[in-house]
Design a protein around this motif. Structure first.
Motif, PDB file in Angstrom:
ATOM      1  N   GLU A  88      42.136  39.334  44.040  1.00 29.45           N
ATOM      2  CA  GLU A  88      41.219  38.714  42.941  1.00 29.45           C
ATOM      3  C   GLU A  88      39.783  38.776  43.518  1.00 29.45           C
ATOM      4  OE1 GLU A  88      44.271  37.430  44.146  1.00 29.45           O
ATOM      5  OE2 GLU A  88      44.776  35.757  43.058  1.00 29.45           O
ATOM      6  N   ALA A  89      39.801  38.126  44.833  1.00 25.57           N
ATOM      7  CA  ALA A  89      38.465  37.938  45.160  1.00 25.57           C
ATOM      8  C   ALA A  89      37.640  39.415  45.259  1.00 25.57           C
ATOM      9  CB  ALA A  89      38.348  37.204  46.573  1.00 25.57           C
ATOM     10  N   LEU A  90      38.336  40.235  45.819  1.00 26.55           N
ATOM     11  CA  LEU A  90      37.876  41.591  46.051  1.00 26.55           C
ATOM     12  C   LEU A  90      37.288  42.298  44.994  1.00 26.55           C
ATOM     13  CD1 LEU A  90      37.452  44.161  48.049  1.00 26.55           C
ATOM     14  CD2 LEU A  90      39.768  44.988  47.365  1.00 26.55           C
ATOM     15  N   PHE A  91      38.290  42.266  43.581  1.00 23.04           N
ATOM     16  CA  PHE A  91      37.881  42.732  42.726  1.00 23.04           C
ATOM     17  C   PHE A  91      36.640  42.053  42.073  1.00 23.04           C
ATOM     18  CE2 PHE A  91      40.742  46.357  41.200  1.00 23.04           C
ATOM     19  CZ  PHE A  91      41.618  46.036  42.521  1.00 23.04           C
ATOM     20  N   LEU A  92      36.522  40.896  41.903  1.00 28.80           N
ATOM     21  CA  LEU A  92      35.813  39.960  41.061  1.00 28.80           C
ATOM     22  C   LEU A  92      34.415  39.941  41.797  1.00 28.80           C
ATOM     23  CD1 LEU A  92      37.797  37.071  39.576  1.00 28.80           C
ATOM     24  CD2 LEU A  92      37.226  39.384  38.506  1.00 28.80           C
ATOM     25  N   CYS A 112      49.298  44.891  41.909  1.00 34.41           N
ATOM     26  CA  CYS A 112      48.041  44.194  42.573  1.00 34.41           C
ATOM     27  C   CYS A 112      47.458  43.137  41.490  1.00 34.41           C
ATOM     28  CB  CYS A 112      46.862  45.609  42.754  1.00 34.41           C
ATOM     29  SG  CYS A 112      45.538  44.999  43.510  1.00 34.41           S
ATOM     30  N   ASP A 113      47.253  42.066  41.775  1.00 37.11           N
ATOM     31  CA  ASP A 113      46.580  41.042  41.053  1.00 37.11           C
ATOM     32  C   ASP A 113      45.143  41.139  41.211  1.00 37.11           C
ATOM     33  OD1 ASP A 113      45.675  39.012  39.802  1.00 37.11           O
ATOM     34  OD2 ASP A 113      46.573  37.377  41.047  1.00 37.11           O
ATOM     35  N   THR A 114      44.455  41.592  40.287  1.00 35.31           N
ATOM     36  CA  THR A 114      43.261  41.948  40.254  1.00 35.31           C
ATOM     37  C   THR A 114      42.095  40.761  39.745  1.00 35.31           C
ATOM     38  OG1 THR A 114      43.011  42.624  37.950  1.00 35.31           O
ATOM     39  CG2 THR A 114      43.376  44.252  39.726  1.00 35.31           C
ATOM     40  N   GLY A 115      42.875  39.618  39.301  1.00 35.78           N
ATOM     41  CA  GLY A 115      41.969  38.768  38.974  1.00 35.78           C
ATOM     42  C   GLY A 115      41.636  38.944  37.477  1.00 35.78           C
ATOM     43  N   LEU A 116      42.082  40.076  37.054  1.00 29.71           N
ATOM     44  CA  LEU A 116      41.853  40.504  35.472  1.00 29.71           C
ATOM     45  C   LEU A 116      42.967  40.428  34.490  1.00 29.71           C
ATOM     46  CD1 LEU A 116      39.634  43.346  36.938  1.00 29.71           C
ATOM     47  CD2 LEU A 116      38.737  41.301  35.928  1.00 29.71           C
ATOM     48  N   MET A 117      44.129  39.602  35.103  1.00 37.79           N
ATOM     49  CA  MET A 117      45.180  39.800  34.202  1.00 37.79           C
ATOM     50  C   MET A 117      44.957  38.611  33.063  1.00 37.79           C
ATOM     51  SD  MET A 117      46.750  42.158  35.852  1.00 37.79           S
ATOM     52  CE  MET A 117      48.185  42.313  35.401  1.00 37.79           C
TER      53      MET A 117
END
Ligand code: XMP
Length: 449
Positions: free
Chosen positions: A215-219, A184-189
């Motif tokens: 990414e958009a969901l997590f951020l 899952c690419d969280t945008g926090l990598m």
């Protein structure tokens, strides 16, 4: 336990419980000790009659982590070791096979802790040794087959050692067709991590590898959140929601979620028993929602990182993967103190990449157990050229450890650190100051949040 009449070794709080049980007294806040300490044993206990301490040096380095200490020993107990600060660090019962240690023999930074535990198991308990790391692989594969049955598993992968070893174990136990690795690419990598991880997973020989672009969901859900535990809980929940969403829309009927949870994650998330304190909610334990639609399968749940690495090596995983520094599931979210924004993520990614690349180029990467940069919520004044700056601060953290339960400060040369600091300030816009974290765990933790 006491009525069972079995040998007992009380460690830290366990020793304090024994003191209270036998009528002694504790006091709070006076003899606090955190991190490295010297233990001085009575010479008579290291001889053949002192089974627990047999063959140990009289003076040795141990690791402490306690705020309370013994102010009065019970009459039944004998103090056999003290720290430099005069704290009772080891006690034995006068007639029963019961002992207490204020220090932590189970952590690697306690120089002779393993010998002491070995003495307890073999000399005091007289236990038979019928387990070794060779049987660890077999028992783990058996556990997977028994707990999963004929079902399909979706394994949550982060690209780190633990989840990768878990995925490889699941594929070996069940066959690659029944295992789907989802990253899952969280945008926090970290910088370039998403492509590195997806390629590395494909190279593992897994038949099904999926990347979720979340990414958009997590951020979005982390916007404006500054509290460390709230960040962790949000991330833990979103991970599960994303994996469940993927599972429910997929033709393979997944019944299990595979995770690379290690025992330290369980301990620090207080997942190992009533009354344990939460240090931080690891995304894969304390961050889980109450009701999970998928059943968990965690082949590494009772293992430490060094054991996970051993399993990885036994499975033939590439050294580049097995020896990678650990990276936490919540990613850069717990390395940006304060609010997570696109700008702050960019700054941290760039600074971290400069640090890690320099460690590799100067041959320090494999000398260090884990290293990373942290973005602090502090601005300070600097001068660049003729101009005043008022910009952000990056902290560098490098630690040595074997199991993450304790950690020492990475002994990097000052000339190397100043080189990295100069490179970060030069290459990363918005940073004018770099500091080096020189705190052990305990009293600090490895991550800053
Ligand atoms: P701390 O900060 O607790 O970290 O001393 C110990 C080790 O665990 C990693 N860490 C995590 N790993 N999920 C993970 O998969 C988490 O939520 C998490 N929090 C910390 C950390 O990087 C260190 O190696």
């Amino acid at each position: 336990m006491l009525p069972l009449n079995k040998p007992i070794l009380g460690i830290c709080y366990g020793m304090q419980l024994l003191v209270e049980h036998f009528g002694g007294e504790l006091r709070g806040g006076k003899g606090r000790e955190y991190g490295r300490a010297k233990l001085h044993l009575k010479p008579e206990v290291i001889g053949p009659s002192g089974a627990l301490f047999y063959g140990m040096p009289v003076t040795q380095t141990v690791w402490m982590s306690h705020g309370d200490d013994v102010s009065r020993l019970p009459a039944d107990m004998l103090a056999v070791g003290h720290s430099d600060d005069g704290v009772v660090a080891a006690m034995v019962h006068r007639s029963l096979p019961i002992a207490g240690l204020q220090f932590h023999p189970e952590v690697n930074h306690s120089e002779h802790g393993e010998k002491l535990l070995d003495n307890f198991v073999r000399q005091v308990c007289r236990a038979k040794i019928n387990w070794d790391s060779g049987s660890m692989l077999e028992s783990t594969l058996r556990y997977i087959r028994e707990s999963v049955g004929s079902a399909n598993v979706l394994v949550a992968c982060s690209g780190g050692v633990d989840s990768t070893v878990a995925a490889a174990l699941l594929a070996k136990a069940l066959g690659p067709e029944r295992v789907t690795a989802v990253f899952c690419d969280t945008g926090l990598m970290r910088k370039d991590e998403v492509s590195w991880v997806s390629n590395a997973l494909k190279d593992l020989g897994l038949n099904h590898v999926e990347v979720l672009h979340s990414e958009a969901l997590f951020l979005g859900q982390l916007a404006g959140v500054t509290d460390p535990e709230t960040k962790r809980k949000i991330i833990g929940r979103l991970f599960i929601e994303e994996f469940e969403r993927y599972a429910s829309g997929h033709k393979a009927e997944f019944t299990h979620l595979g995770q690379g949870t290690l025992y330290p994650d369980v301990i620090e998330s207080a997942g190992h028993g009533a009354g344990a304190k939460v240090i931080k909610s690891h995304h894969n334990v304390g961050g889980l929602p109450e009701k999970l639609k998928l059943k968990l399968c965690e082949p590494l749940r009772y293992l430490f990182k060094d054991e996970a690495r051993q399993l990885g090596a036994q499975l033939g995983l590439p050294a580049e993967m097995v020896d990678r520094h650990p990276f936490p599931g919540p990613g850069l979210a717990v390395r940006i103190l304060g609010e997570i924004t696109a700008e702050r993520l960019h700054i941290l990614r760039e600074a971290d990449a400069v640090f890690i690349q320099a460690l590799r180029e100067h041959g320090h990467y494999h000398e260090i157990w884990q290293a990373f940069a942290v973005l602090l919520p502090v601005k300070s004044v600097g001068v660049m050229g003729d101009n005043r700056t008022y910009q952000m601060t990056v902290a560098l953290r490098a630690v040595n450890s074997t199991d993450a339960m304790t950690a020492g400060v990475g002994d990097l040369p000052m000339s190397f650190l100043t080189h990295v600091a100069a490179a970060i300030v030069k290459k990363v816009d918005g940073v004018n100051r770099v500091v080096y974290d020189i705190t052990t765990k305990p009293p600090a933790t490895i991550e800053w949040e």
